[in-house]
Design a protein around this motif. Sequence first.
Motif, PDB file in Angstrom:
ATOM      1  N   LYS A   8      50.825  34.523  37.639  1.00 57.51           N
ATOM      2  CA  LYS A   8      49.540  33.947  37.261  1.00 57.51           C
ATOM      3  C   LYS A   8      48.519  35.052  37.025  1.00 57.51           C
ATOM      4  CE  LYS A   8      49.587  29.406  39.289  1.00 57.51           C
ATOM      5  NZ  LYS A   8      48.817  28.476  40.110  1.00 57.51           N
ATOM      6  N   SER A   9      47.657  34.811  36.067  1.00 55.71           N
ATOM      7  CA  SER A   9      46.575  35.734  35.784  1.00 55.71           C
ATOM      8  C   SER A   9      45.388  35.388  36.682  1.00 55.71           C
ATOM      9  CB  SER A   9      46.163  35.620  34.315  1.00 55.71           C
ATOM     10  OG  SER A   9      45.002  36.365  34.068  1.00 55.71           O
ATOM     11  N   SER A  10      44.685  36.403  37.135  1.00 58.08           N
ATOM     12  CA  SER A  10      43.500  36.145  37.951  1.00 58.08           C
ATOM     13  C   SER A  10      42.279  35.878  37.079  1.00 58.08           C
ATOM     14  CB  SER A  10      43.239  37.332  38.877  1.00 58.08           C
ATOM     15  OG  SER A  10      43.005  38.497  38.101  1.00 58.08           O
ATOM     16  N   ARG A  11      42.399  36.109  35.791  1.00 53.93           N
ATOM     17  CA  ARG A  11      41.289  35.885  34.865  1.00 53.93           C
ATOM     18  C   ARG A  11      41.231  34.396  34.510  1.00 53.93           C
ATOM     19  NH1 ARG A  11      38.980  39.355  30.243  1.00 53.93           N
ATOM     20  NH2 ARG A  11      37.839  37.784  29.093  1.00 53.93           N
ATOM     21  N   LYS A  63      46.631  31.648  31.546  1.00 52.69           N
ATOM     22  CA  LYS A  63      46.236  31.261  32.907  1.00 52.69           C
ATOM     23  C   LYS A  63      47.409  30.605  33.543  1.00 52.69           C
ATOM     24  CE  LYS A  63      44.051  30.173  36.541  1.00 52.69           C
ATOM     25  NZ  LYS A  63      44.650  30.828  37.636  1.00 52.69           N
TER      26      LYS A  63
END
Length: 63
Positions: A8-11, A63
């Motif tokens: 997962k992306s933290s953005r 995401k």
Amino acid sequence: MNIPELKKSSRVREFNSYNQDIRDKIVYFYLFEGKSYRELDEELLNLNPEESRGWQTMGILQK
């Protein structure tokens, strides 16, 4: 079959900028209709594809 764990992306800026209905449509049209990031930015998000270059859609999908 070995399926790797998702990273997962933290953005979350782009993801949180749009409602669930728009995010659902982006995922659907990307996966099942073969639309590009730029096409989705233009058609669903009403952005100029020359300026956005698909970055909004990419941020949502990653995401």
